[in-house]
Design an enzyme around this catalytic site. Sequence first.
Site, PDB file in Angstrom:
ATOM      1  CE  LYS A 140      53.015  30.921   2.551  1.00  0.00           C
ATOM      2  NZ  LYS A 140      52.817  32.422   2.462  1.00  0.00           N
ATOM      3  CB  SER A 148      56.018  39.567   7.587  1.00  0.00           C
ATOM      4  OG  SER A 148      55.901  39.561   6.180  1.00  0.00           O
ATOM      5  CD  GLU A 200      48.487  33.293   7.403  1.00  0.00           C
ATOM      6  OE1 GLU A 200      49.326  33.135   7.729  1.00  0.00           O
ATOM      7  OE2 GLU A 200      47.946  32.905   6.328  1.00  0.00           O
ATOM      8  N   GLY A 248      54.347  37.454   3.425  1.00  0.00           N
ATOM      9  CA  GLY A 248      55.567  37.467   2.568  1.00  0.00           C
ATOM     10  C   GLY A 248      56.177  38.683   1.896  1.00  0.00           C
ATOM     11  CG  ASN A 260      51.809  27.463   4.605  1.00  0.00           C
ATOM     12  OD1 ASN A 260      52.049  26.684   3.860  1.00  0.00           O
ATOM     13  ND2 ASN A 260      51.067  28.720   4.287  1.00  0.00           N
ATOM     14  CG  HIS A 299      47.267  30.398   2.734  1.00  0.00           C
ATOM     15  ND1 HIS A 299      47.778  31.182   2.023  1.00  0.00           N
ATOM     16  CD2 HIS A 299      48.225  30.544   3.909  1.00  0.00           C
ATOM     17  CE1 HIS A 299      48.697  31.892   2.331  1.00  0.00           C
ATOM     18  NE2 HIS A 299      49.035  31.592   3.786  1.00  0.00           N
ATOM     19  CD  GLU A 329      50.391  32.032  -0.501  1.00  0.00           C
ATOM     20  OE1 GLU A 329      50.515  31.140  -0.332  1.00  0.00           O
ATOM     21  OE2 GLU A 329      50.963  33.042   0.284  1.00  0.00           O
TER      22      GLU A 329
HETATM   23  P1  PGA Z   1      54.833  34.744   5.587  1.00  0.00           P
HETATM   24  O1  PGA Z   1      53.591  33.867   5.291  1.00  0.00           O
HETATM   25  O2  PGA Z   1      55.324  34.283   7.012  1.00  0.00           O
HETATM   26  O3  PGA Z   1      55.817  34.280   4.379  1.00  0.00           O
HETATM   27  O4  PGA Z   1      54.541  36.110   5.582  1.00  0.00           O
HETATM   28  C1  PGA Z   1      52.561  33.427   6.038  1.00  0.00           C
HETATM   29  C2  PGA Z   1      51.565  32.679   5.686  1.00  0.00           C
HETATM   30  O5  PGA Z   1      51.237  32.821   4.400  1.00  0.00           O
HETATM   31  O6  PGA Z   1      51.131  31.814   6.491  1.00  0.00           O
END
Ligand code: PGA
Length: 251
Positions: A11, A208, A162, A168, A9, A94, A96
């Site tokens: 983003k 992560s 997640e 992140g 992803n 997601h 976000e």
């Molecule tokens: P990350 O994000 O691997 O940077 O923690 C995962 C995601 O949001 O799908």
Amino acid sequence: MRTPIVAGNWKMNKTISEARELVSEFVPLVKDMNAVEIVLCPPSPALLPVAALLEGTDIELGAQNMHWESGGAYTGELAPVMVKEFANFVILGHSERRAYFGETDETVNKKVKAAQNEGLMPIICVGESLEENQAGKTEDIVSGQIKAGLKDVGANLVIAYEPIWAIGTGLAATSEMANDTIKIIRSNLKELFGQEDAEKIRILYGGSVKGSNAAEYFSQSDIDGALVGGASLKADAFAEIVVAAQNEAVK
Ligand code: PGA
């Protein structure tokens, strides 16, 4: 045996030229990884150029979001049919999007139905916040998101668990913790779709994930791959995760 999925992803990262550079570096690194389904989810403008670069490979494409309506006056949105021109997958719900763009279980549910109607495979994200986790509410939150988001839909889908506090942040959930929650998700899926279909659904871990911890997740009984953010932005880092999934799959 469920074929693992490793999905990247990106983003809101990568211009078209950066996307081309990343994909050109990445493709040769994973050319023998035939036991893993690899999915790249670039931002919308990069879908077309990335699709062209992936021609002749088994690597698949996904969008990061879409609208549930088939078209019309929805400024700034992508219709399912537009996603389907390039991609076979779409990330939905997601955290976000839930946190910053008003996505709810109800809108996720409409989008899952629209994706399935269009023949797109939705990757539906669920997960609890740090406060919810610390209050012991993980099971309630995640099961609630699954039941509401998947109301009256078909079993052709992928789930990504997640935990929001692990996205992140570098604070990955332990593989045992992630597997325990994923087992709860699978029991929710059994209630919704029956044992046989629920056993076929891939459930990914996200938050992560990187080359150094991926193998640990993939060795767990119910974790069928990863949804990767940060580490999917570098060809070698993302390839390392794919290799870990391949090694586990051919064990
Ligand atoms: P990350 O994000 O691997 O940077 O923690 C995962 C995601 O949001 O799908």
